[in-house]
Design an enzyme around this catalytic site. Structure first.
Site, PDB file in Angstrom:
ATOM      1  N   PHE A 101       0.811  -1.229   0.000  1.00  0.00           N
ATOM      2  CA  PHE A 101       0.000   0.000   0.000  1.00  0.00           C
ATOM      3  C   PHE A 101       0.835   1.266   0.000  1.00  0.00           C
ATOM      4  O   PHE A 101       0.350   2.334   0.325  1.00  0.00           O
ATOM      5  CB  PHE A 101      -0.984   0.002   1.179  1.00  0.00           C
ATOM      6  N   GLY A 105       0.359  -7.967  -4.960  1.00  0.00           N
ATOM      7  CA  GLY A 105      -0.988  -8.482  -4.777  1.00  0.00           C
ATOM      8  C   GLY A 105      -1.949  -7.935  -5.799  1.00  0.00           C
ATOM      9  O   GLY A 105      -3.120  -8.332  -5.843  1.00  0.00           O
ATOM     10  N   THR A 106      -1.478  -7.020  -6.639  1.00  0.00           N
ATOM     11  CA  THR A 106      -2.333  -6.369  -7.629  1.00  0.00           C
ATOM     12  C   THR A 106      -2.574  -7.226  -8.859  1.00  0.00           C
ATOM     13  O   THR A 106      -3.499  -6.953  -9.628  1.00  0.00           O
ATOM     14  CB  THR A 106      -1.693  -5.043  -8.067  1.00  0.00           C
ATOM     15  N   ILE A 154      -9.766  -2.073 -19.582  1.00  0.00           N
ATOM     16  CA  ILE A 154      -9.566  -2.994 -18.471  1.00  0.00           C
ATOM     17  C   ILE A 154      -8.886  -4.252 -19.003  1.00  0.00           C
ATOM     18  O   ILE A 154      -9.473  -5.021 -19.769  1.00  0.00           O
ATOM     19  CB  ILE A 154     -10.901  -3.328 -17.783  1.00  0.00           C
ATOM     20  N   GLN A 190      -9.327  -5.182  -7.247  1.00  0.00           N
ATOM     21  CA  GLN A 190      -8.787  -3.877  -6.871  1.00  0.00           C
ATOM     22  C   GLN A 190      -9.860  -2.980  -6.285  1.00  0.00           C
ATOM     23  O   GLN A 190      -9.658  -2.308  -5.274  1.00  0.00           O
ATOM     24  CB  GLN A 190      -8.160  -3.202  -8.092  1.00  0.00           C
ATOM     25  N   LYS A 246      -5.859   3.473 -17.855  1.00  0.00           N
ATOM     26  CA  LYS A 246      -5.658   4.648 -16.999  1.00  0.00           C
ATOM     27  C   LYS A 246      -5.422   4.174 -15.566  1.00  0.00           C
ATOM     28  O   LYS A 246      -5.386   2.984 -15.280  1.00  0.00           O
ATOM     29  CB  LYS A 246      -6.881   5.569 -17.063  1.00  0.00           C
ATOM     30  N   GLY A 298      -5.359   1.503  -9.380  1.00  0.00           N
ATOM     31  CA  GLY A 298      -5.068   1.049  -8.025  1.00  0.00           C
ATOM     32  C   GLY A 298      -5.323   2.092  -6.952  1.00  0.00           C
ATOM     33  O   GLY A 298      -5.807   1.773  -5.859  1.00  0.00           O
ATOM     34  N   GLU A 299      -4.997   3.362  -7.224  1.00  0.00           N
ATOM     35  CA  GLU A 299      -5.260   4.428  -6.255  1.00  0.00           C
ATOM     36  C   GLU A 299      -6.701   4.910  -6.366  1.00  0.00           C
ATOM     37  O   GLU A 299      -7.363   5.204  -5.358  1.00  0.00           O
ATOM     38  CB  GLU A 299      -4.321   5.622  -6.486  1.00  0.00           C
TER      39      GLU A 299
END
Length: 735
Positions: A238, A465-466, A626, A635, A698, A701-702
Site C-alpha cells: 500500500f 498483490g495487484t 480494463i 482492486q 488509466k 489502483g489508487e
C-alpha cells in the site's frame, strides 16, 4: 499492420500465480532458504527525542549463539552518498548507527545477531540503554516548530478567491481533520542480506528493486552493479515499501560484520514506527457559490506532519485545481516538522485526503442549497481542465454518476436527513467523486520465444498483490498470439530490464506498454522471418497482412495459409527469437489525464449507540481499457475496504508525552474484517484512453480508494443529520 486478435486481454482470468500462493510455494522476503543464514533483531529507542547517553551490550554478547551486537559505538562508518534515484524526500535520511542522536520513538539503535531467532531476541532484550531525553513535539496541532512549505509544492491561485468569496451569494467555511493511518500489510517488512566479496544480494520486501539497489549501493559506497535485489512476491504494501528503510541497510551491515547471510524481519509493532504512514492532516476549506449551486470560489489551506530530518511531500493540490469548474481558487500547503519518523505515501496519497475535504464540503453545500448532491456536482462539471486549459483525454464522470445512480437506486432516496429507519437503525446514503491522475514512467522489458513455442517475458517490476504477473501475461499473450499457458512473465529482480516503482497506479500503463512494445517487436521478427523464407507458406505475403492466433502465423482472412512458431523456428534451425522493448511517456502538454469514479454508499447508524455499519457500496469507474476484469474487480473491492477502514476505524494514537504509539498492534489499531464488509460492487465503463498510453489504460489502483471515505461520511450525515468533519468517524461524534 493488422491488429492482433485479443483473446486474453479483457478475459476474466484467474491469477496465474494463484496456485503458488494458496499452496505455500510463493516465497516472500523472509521465506527464502539461504545457506548459513543467521538472524538479526533490532532494538528500538524508547524516547522520541534526545541522545543515547550510554549503551551496555556485555550481557547480550555473553549469551550462547550471539555473534555480535552492533550499535553506534562499534558500527563502521557508511558512505551514504546522495542518491536521487531512490531517495524521494529532501533532508538527511536516517543513517543507521552512525551517531547517538534519537529522532523518533522506535528508532533502531542497536541490532543483535545470533545463530537463532530466539537467541537474537533475548540478546536484544538484554541491551541496557540510558538516554539524555528532551521533550518531544509529536502533535500536529500543538507543535512549537514553524510550519513551512513542502518540496515540489507551490502556492496556487487563479482569479481572486478572496474577492469572490466576499461577494458570493453563499459562503461556507469548514475545517477537516484526518488522523494518521498505517499501512498494515499482511507481510511485515523483512530482508535477507548476503555478501559475496564486494557483491551484495538482498532478498527484500520492496515495491522498487531498482530503488533498493541504488539505495544500498549509496549506503555502502559501492557500484549499483554490485547489488542485486530480489522481490518476487510481496504480501501487500500500500505504499510503505516504495522506499528503502533503515532495516535494509542494517541487515546488510550485520551480514558484512559477521560474515554470514543475515535475516532481519520487523515485528508488527516495529512496523508502526519505522516504515512510514499516511500523515495526519488539518484541511481548512472555504467555498462560495451562487444560490443555484455554481461554484465561484474555493480556498484550500492544508497542513500535515513530517519528520524533522526529512521533508515529506505528497500530491494533494490537483483535485482542488481541476475537479470542478471554479473560476477563483487559492491553495496553500504547509508541513509541520515533528519528532516522528518520516511519513510515506499510502494508497491514494494526497488525493484521498483532499477528496475527503472537498467532497464532504460539496455535500454540505448541496444540503444548504436543497440541491441533489449528484446534480450539484454535474452543474460544476468543467468542459476542460480549469487549471491548465487542456482538454481531458477522457472524462466520463457524468456517465459514472448516471450509471451509478441507476444501479444504486438513488431515485428512491428521501433527501431529508433522518428520514429513513430500519428498526433502531438510521439509514443514509451518500455519494462522492473519486479522481486520480494518470501517472506514467519509463519501463523496459525483454522477451524470448523458444523453439517449443513458449515465451518468457521479464521486467524489473513488482506484484504486490495487484496481479502484475497475470495482467502482463495477458498483454504478452495477445501481442504474440499465444495461449496464456505458453507465456511466463517474470519480475522482481534488479538484473532484469529496469522498470518504475510499483506505485502511483503506473505499473499496468507503463510496464504494460513496454511489454506490448517488446512482444510486438518479437512477433514482427517471426513474421519477417516467415515472409522472407522461401520454404514458408507465408513467403512473399505482405507482413502487414499476417496475424498470429494460437501460436500460428497466418494470413488475415485465410487461416489455412500459415504455420506455427514451432515449425518456423525448427525449419530455420533457430533455438529462439528474442527482443527488447521499452516505453517512454511523452511529455504531456496536450491533454489532462485522469481516472474518475462515482462512489455510492449506504450506511446504518444505531440511533442509541452511534455505531456505524456500511450496508452496501457501489463504485462506477472511468479507468480506460480494463486488461483483466477479475483483477480490476479485486482492486475495487480492496479499495472500498481500505476506504471503510479510513472512514470508520483506522486511527493511530500517539502518547504525546514521549511519542509512543499506543495502539501499535492489530488488536488496538482497527482495520476492517469480514464482518465489516458488506455488499460491494464495481462497474467499469467500457472504453479506452489511447491518448494516455499505447495500451489505452488509466489509473486504477489508487483511484478505487479515493472518494470512499467522503461517500461514507456523507451517508452518515444523511442518516443522522450530524456532519462529522474528522476521520475516523467515531460513535462519540454521533452521540
Amino acid at each position: 499492420m493488422s491488429p492482433q486478435p485479443q483473446a486474453a486481454v479483457g478475459a476474466p482470468l484467474s491469477r496465474v500465480d494463484g496456485r503458488l500462493k494458496v499452496t505455500g510455494q510463493a516465497k516472500y522476503a523472509a521465506d527464502h532458504d539461504i545457506d548459513g543464514v543467521v538472524h538479526a533483531v533490532i532494538l528500538s529507542s524508547t524516547i522520541a527525542r534526545g541522545r543515547i547517553a550510554g549503551i551496555d551490550t556485555r550481557d547480550a554478547e555473553a549469551q550462547p549463539g550471539v555473534l555480535k551486537v552492533i550499535t553506534h559505538l562499534n558500527a563502521p562508518r557508511l558512505a551514504y552518498r546522495d542518491n536521487p534515484v531512490s531517495f524521494p524526500f529532501p533532508g538527511r535520511r536516517l543513517r543507521a548507527f552512525q551517531d547517538d542522536a534519537v529522532q523518533f520513538f522506535g528508532q533502531p539503535i542497536a541490532v543483535a545477531v545470533a545463530t537463532t531467532l530466539e537467541a537474537a531476541q533475548h540478546a536484544a532484550d538484554l541491551i541496557d540503554v540510558s538516554y539524555d531525553a528532551e521533550e518531544p513535539a509529536t502533535d500536529l496541532t500543538r507543535s512549537p516548530a514553524e510550519a513551512g512549505p513542502p518540496p515540489f509544492a507551490q502556492p496556487y491561485a487563479r482569479g481572486d478567491a478572496q474577492e469572490a468569496l466576499g461577494s458570493a451569494d453563499v459562503r461556507m467555511e469548514m475545517t477537516f481533520r484526518l488522523s494518521r493511518n498505517h499501512h498494515n500489510p499482511m507481510e511485515t517488512h523483512a530482508t535477507i542480506a548476503r555478501w559475496d566479496g564486494d557483491k551484495l544480494t538482498l532478498w527484500d520486501k520492496t515495491q522498487w528493486v531498482i530503488g533498493a539497489q541504488n539505495e544500498a549501493a549509496a549506503a555502502f559506497g559501492i557500484s549499483p552493479a554490485n547489488v542485486r535485489v530480489l522481490s518476487p512476491f510481496v504480501g501487500g504494501a500500500f505504499g510503505n515499501a516504495l522506499r528503502t528503510w533503515p532495516h535494509v541497510v542494517i541487515a546488510a551491515l550485520a551480514a558484512r560484520e559477521v560474515g554470514r547471510p543475515v535475516k532481519l524481519a520487523l515485528t508488527r509493532r516495529q512496523m508502526y514506527f519505522t516504515v512510514g504512514y499516511r500523515p495526519a492532516y488539518e484541511y481548512k476549506l472555504r467555498l462560495g457559490s451562487t444560490r443555484r449551486g455554481r461554484l465561484t470560489a474555493m480556498t484550500h489551506e492544508m497542513t500535515y506532519e513530517t519528520s524533522r530530518y526529512e521533508k515529506f511531500w505528497e500530491a494533494n493540490q490537483a483535485l482542488g485545481q481541476m475537479l470542478y469548474a471554479v473560476p477563483n481558487v487559492s491553495q496553500n500547503v504547509r508541513i509541520v516538522p515533528l519528532d516522528v519518523s518520516t511519513p510515506m505515501w499510502m494508497r491514494g496519497p494526497g488525493y484521498g485526503s483532499a477528496a475527503f475535504a472537498i467532497e464532504t464540503a460539496m455535500d454540505e453545500l448541496a444540503y444548504k442549497l436543497h440541491i441533489d448532491p449528484i446534480e450539484l456536482r454535474l452543474r460544476n462539471e468543467p468542459g476542460e481542465d480549469p487549471s491548465t486549459q487542456q482538454p481531458f483525454s477522457t472524462r466520463r464522470l457524468r456517465e459514472c454518476f448516471r450509471v451509478g445512480a441507476r444501479e444504486f437506486g438513488w431515485h428512491r432516496r428521501d433527501p431529508k436527513p433522518r428520514s429513513t429507519r430500519d428498526g433502531d437503525w438510521l439509514i443514509g446514503t451518500g455519494v462522492a467523486t473519486g479522481c486520480y491522475d494518470v501517472f506514467l514512467g519509463r519501463a523496459n522489458a525483454h522477451a524470448r520465444l523458444d523453439a517449443d513455442g513458449t515465451v518468457v517475458v521479464q521486467s524489473a517490476t513488482h506484484d504486490v498483490g495487484t496481479g502484475t504477473y497475470t495482467s502482463m501475461t495477458q498483454i504478452a499473450a495477445d501481442a504474440l498470439g499465444l495461449p496464456v499457458r505458453n507465456v511466463e512473465f517474470r519480475l522482481g529482480d534488479s538484473t532484469m530490464p529496469p522498470a518504475p516503482p510499483q506505485g502511483a497506479s503506473q505499473t499496468t500503463a507503463s510496464v504494460g506498454s513496454a511489454v506490448q512494445d517488446t512482444c510486438d517487436k518479437l512477433r514482427q521478427q517471426a513474421i519477417t522471418l516467415a515472409v522472407e523464407d522461401e520454404r514458408s507458406p507465408l513467403h512473399g505475403v505482405d507482413a502487414d497482412d499476417v496475424v498470429v492466433r494460437g501460436g500460428r502465423l497466418h494470413v488475415k482472412g485465410n487461416a489455412a495459409r500459415g504455420e506455427t512458431y514451432r515449425q518456423l523456428l525448427a525449419r530455420n534451425n533457430r533455438t529462439h527469437l528474442e527482443s527488447r522493448g521499452s516505453y517512454t511517456p511523452e511529455e504531456n502538454n496536450r491533454f489532462s489525464m485522469y481516472g474518475y469514479a462515482a462512489m455510492f454508499a449506504e450506511v446504518a447508524v444505531d440511533a442509541r449507540l452511534g455505531l456505524v455499519r456500511v450496508r452496501r457500496m457501489l463504485g462506477v469507474y472511468d479507468a480506460g481499457r480494463i486488461i483483466s476484469p477479475k483483477l480490476a474487480e479485486s482492486q475495487a473491492i480492496g479499495g472500498m475496504v481500505g476506504g471503510i477502514g479510513a472512514a470508520l476505524l483506522e486511527h493511530t494514537v500517539t502518547d504525546h508525552r514521549d511519542g509512543r504509539i499506543v495502539n501499535a498492534n492489530l488488536a488496538d489499531y482497527l482495520v476492517p474484517v469480514h464482518a465489516d464488509i458488506p455488499d460491494l460492487k464495481a462497474i467499469y465503463l467500457d472504453g479506452e484512453d489511447y491518448k494516455a498510453d499505447p495500451i489505452g489504460v488509466k489509473s486504477l489502483g489508487e483511484l478505487v480508494q479515493i472518494g470512499v471515505a467522503p461517500a461514507i461520511a456523507n451517508a452518515v450525515f444523511h442518516a443522522t443529520g450530524r456532519r462529522v468533519r474528522e476521520l475516523p468517524i467515531t460513535a462519540e461524534a454521533l452521540l
